[in-house]
Design a protein around this motif. Structure first.
Motif, PDB file in Angstrom:
ATOM      1  N   GLU A  11      69.407   8.721 -91.513  1.00 31.85           N
ATOM      2  CA  GLU A  11      68.529   9.249 -92.552  1.00 31.85           C
ATOM      3  C   GLU A  11      68.308   8.184 -93.609  1.00 31.85           C
ATOM      4  OE1 GLU A  11      69.018  13.150 -94.104  1.00 31.85           O
ATOM      5  OE2 GLU A  11      69.595  13.960 -92.154  1.00 31.85           O
ATOM      6  N   LEU A  12      67.044   7.971 -93.918  1.00 35.22           N
ATOM      7  CA  LEU A  12      66.667   6.986 -94.926  1.00 35.22           C
ATOM      8  C   LEU A  12      66.284   7.717 -96.205  1.00 35.22           C
ATOM      9  CD1 LEU A  12      64.257   4.866 -92.707  1.00 35.22           C
ATOM     10  CD2 LEU A  12      66.687   4.463 -93.087  1.00 35.22           C
ATOM     11  N   GLY A  13      66.617   7.143 -97.318  1.00 35.69           N
ATOM     12  CA  GLY A  13      66.180   7.711 -98.590  1.00 35.69           C
ATOM     13  C   GLY A  13      64.682   7.478 -98.730  1.00 35.69           C
ATOM     14  N   SER A  14      64.275   7.025 -99.839  1.00 32.45           N
ATOM     15  CA  SER A  14      62.867   6.740-100.074  1.00 32.45           C
ATOM     16  C   SER A  14      62.425   5.570 -99.200  1.00 32.45           C
ATOM     17  CB  SER A  14      62.662   6.410-101.545  1.00 32.45           C
ATOM     18  OG  SER A  14      61.306   6.220-101.814  1.00 32.45           O
ATOM     19  N   HIS A  15      61.241   5.676 -98.649  1.00 33.23           N
ATOM     20  CA  HIS A  15      60.671   4.649 -97.788  1.00 33.23           C
ATOM     21  C   HIS A  15      59.288   4.333 -98.361  1.00 33.23           C
ATOM     22  CE1 HIS A  15      58.575   3.073 -94.231  1.00 33.23           C
ATOM     23  NE2 HIS A  15      59.766   2.713 -93.800  1.00 33.23           N
ATOM     24  N   PRO A  16      58.837   3.091 -98.306  1.00 34.75           N
ATOM     25  CA  PRO A  16      57.540   2.766 -98.904  1.00 34.75           C
ATOM     26  C   PRO A  16      56.386   3.660 -98.435  1.00 34.75           C
ATOM     27  CG  PRO A  16      58.651   0.764 -98.198  1.00 34.75           C
ATOM     28  CD  PRO A  16      59.491   1.921 -97.743  1.00 34.75           C
ATOM     29  N   PHE A  17      56.388   4.025 -97.171  1.00 33.69           N
ATOM     30  CA  PHE A  17      55.316   4.872 -96.652  1.00 33.69           C
ATOM     31  C   PHE A  17      55.665   6.355 -96.690  1.00 33.69           C
ATOM     32  CE2 PHE A  17      54.666   0.810 -94.304  1.00 33.69           C
ATOM     33  CZ  PHE A  17      53.487   0.458 -94.925  1.00 33.69           C
ATOM     34  N   TYR A  18      56.944   6.682 -96.855  1.00 33.95           N
ATOM     35  CA  TYR A  18      57.409   8.069 -96.846  1.00 33.95           C
ATOM     36  C   TYR A  18      58.314   8.303 -98.053  1.00 33.95           C
ATOM     37  CZ  TYR A  18      55.869   7.276 -92.096  1.00 33.95           C
ATOM     38  OH  TYR A  18      55.145   6.926 -91.006  1.00 33.95           O
ATOM     39  N   PRO A  19      57.730   8.578 -99.201  1.00 33.68           N
ATOM     40  CA  PRO A  19      58.538   8.731-100.414  1.00 33.68           C
ATOM     41  C   PRO A  19      59.554   9.862-100.341  1.00 33.68           C
ATOM     42  CG  PRO A  19      56.214   9.248-100.837  1.00 33.68           C
ATOM     43  CD  PRO A  19      56.314   8.752 -99.436  1.00 33.68           C
ATOM     44  N   GLY A  20      59.326  10.843 -99.489  1.00 38.79           N
ATOM     45  CA  GLY A  20      60.279  11.945 -99.333  1.00 38.79           C
ATOM     46  C   GLY A  20      61.442  11.586 -98.428  1.00 38.79           C
ATOM     47  N   GLY A  21      61.412  10.393 -97.876  1.00 37.87           N
ATOM     48  CA  GLY A  21      62.454   9.963 -96.956  1.00 37.87           C
ATOM     49  C   GLY A  21      62.028  10.155 -95.511  1.00 37.87           C
ATOM     50  N   ALA A  22      62.864   9.720 -94.610  1.00 32.35           N
ATOM     51  CA  ALA A  22      62.557   9.787 -93.187  1.00 32.35           C
ATOM     52  C   ALA A  22      63.853   9.686 -92.392  1.00 32.35           C
ATOM     53  CB  ALA A  22      61.610   8.662 -92.788  1.00 32.35           C
ATOM     54  N   ILE A  23      63.741   9.956 -91.111  1.00 32.63           N
ATOM     55  CA  ILE A  23      64.852   9.780 -90.188  1.00 32.63           C
ATOM     56  C   ILE A  23      64.459   8.664 -89.229  1.00 32.63           C
ATOM     57  CG2 ILE A  23      66.308  10.838 -88.424  1.00 32.63           C
ATOM     58  CD1 ILE A  23      65.464  13.572 -89.626  1.00 32.63           C
ATOM     59  N   PRO A  41      59.073  16.253 -94.496  1.00 33.20           N
ATOM     60  CA  PRO A  41      57.858  16.833 -95.067  1.00 33.20           C
ATOM     61  C   PRO A  41      57.797  16.620 -96.581  1.00 33.20           C
ATOM     62  CG  PRO A  41      59.415  18.546 -94.447  1.00 33.20           C
ATOM     63  CD  PRO A  41      59.968  17.257 -93.954  1.00 33.20           C
ATOM     64  N   VAL A  42      56.590  16.547 -97.094  1.00 34.26           N
ATOM     65  CA  VAL A  42      56.397  16.397 -98.538  1.00 34.26           C
ATOM     66  C   VAL A  42      57.035  17.596 -99.229  1.00 34.26           C
ATOM     67  CG1 VAL A  42      54.682  16.262-100.375  1.00 34.26           C
ATOM     68  CG2 VAL A  42      54.286  15.088 -98.199  1.00 34.26           C
ATOM     69  N   GLY A  43      57.802  17.339-100.238  1.00 36.82           N
ATOM     70  CA  GLY A  43      58.494  18.407-100.946  1.00 36.82           C
ATOM     71  C   GLY A  43      59.826  18.788-100.320  1.00 36.82           C
ATOM     72  N   LYS A  44      60.115  18.209 -99.155  1.00 37.72           N
ATOM     73  CA  LYS A  44      61.377  18.460 -98.443  1.00 37.72           C
ATOM     74  C   LYS A  44      61.711  19.950 -98.324  1.00 37.72           C
ATOM     75  CE  LYS A  44      64.160  14.435 -98.313  1.00 37.72           C
ATOM     76  NZ  LYS A  44      65.446  13.857 -98.576  1.00 37.72           N
ATOM     77  N   HIS A  45      60.738  20.724 -97.868  1.00 31.73           N
ATOM     78  CA  HIS A  45      60.981  22.146 -97.617  1.00 31.73           C
ATOM     79  C   HIS A  45      62.167  22.268 -96.671  1.00 31.73           C
ATOM     80  CE1 HIS A  45      60.317  26.137 -95.851  1.00 31.73           C
ATOM     81  NE2 HIS A  45      59.832  26.432 -97.049  1.00 31.73           N
ATOM     82  N   GLU A  46      63.130  23.099 -97.015  1.00 33.53           N
ATOM     83  CA  GLU A  46      64.411  23.162 -96.306  1.00 33.53           C
ATOM     84  C   GLU A  46      64.261  23.427 -94.809  1.00 33.53           C
ATOM     85  OE1 GLU A  46      68.426  25.866 -96.400  1.00 33.53           O
ATOM     86  OE2 GLU A  46      67.394  25.496 -98.293  1.00 33.53           O
ATOM     87  N   ARG A  47      63.467  24.432 -94.447  1.00 30.61           N
ATOM     88  CA  ARG A  47      63.321  24.783 -93.029  1.00 30.61           C
ATOM     89  C   ARG A  47      62.647  23.657 -92.247  1.00 30.61           C
ATOM     90  NH1 ARG A  47      59.782  29.820 -91.844  1.00 30.61           N
ATOM     91  NH2 ARG A  47      58.265  28.278 -92.445  1.00 30.61           N
ATOM     92  N   GLU A  48      61.597  23.086 -92.826  1.00 28.46           N
ATOM     93  CA  GLU A  48      60.883  22.009 -92.133  1.00 28.46           C
ATOM     94  C   GLU A  48      61.720  20.730 -92.072  1.00 28.46           C
ATOM     95  OE1 GLU A  48      58.051  22.453 -90.431  1.00 28.46           O
ATOM     96  OE2 GLU A  48      58.302  24.539 -91.028  1.00 28.46           O
ATOM     97  N   THR A  49      62.521  20.471 -93.094  1.00 30.94           N
ATOM     98  CA  THR A  49      63.413  19.314 -93.072  1.00 30.94           C
ATOM     99  C   THR A  49      64.446  19.466 -91.963  1.00 30.94           C
ATOM    100  OG1 THR A  49      63.101  18.919 -95.426  1.00 30.94           O
ATOM    101  CG2 THR A  49      65.075  17.982 -94.434  1.00 30.94           C
TER     102      THR A  49
END
Length: 106
Positions: A11-23, A41-49
């Motif tokens: 899991e990555l924190g903030s990424h230049p192209f994905y400010p919400g983070g990425a895997i 997902p934008v906003g890091k909705h719990e279910r979608e994350t």
């Protein structure tokens, strides 16, 4: 499939192209070559994350799943020839489907 290394998720924190983070899905080797990146997902909705985490785990497990499926096909193939033909038609169909899938993955 030859030369497919095991994979892992990071899991990555903030990424230049994905400010919400990425895997990141990377090879589980010293080099850790990147294979895929799944943004949260934008906003890091719990279910979608959590759904993204599940997809990442599934993708990372693919090389091991493929190896296990190949081993299973070898074992079931022997049974199919001797035991399953008339007694277990569903098992014979499942074996044929799995064999077809393996051939498409190679």
């Amino acid at each position: 499939m030859e030369n497919v290394n095991k994979l892992k998720t990071v899991e990555l924190g903030s990424h230049p192209f994905y400010p919400g983070g990425a895997i990141a899905i990377k090879e589980d080797t010293d080099v850790e070559r990147p294979v895929a990146l799944l943004p949260f997902p934008v906003g890091k909705h719990e279910r979608e994350t959590e759904k993204q985490r599940q997809y990442a785990r599934l993708l990372a497990a693919a090389p091991e799943i493929l190896e296990k499926l190949e081993n299973l096909m070898t074992a079931v193939g022997v049974l199919d020839d001797y035991l399953l033909k008339d007694s277990y038609p569903d098992a014979v169909l499942a074996h044929a489907d799995a064999k077809d899938l393996l051939e498409r993955l190679k």
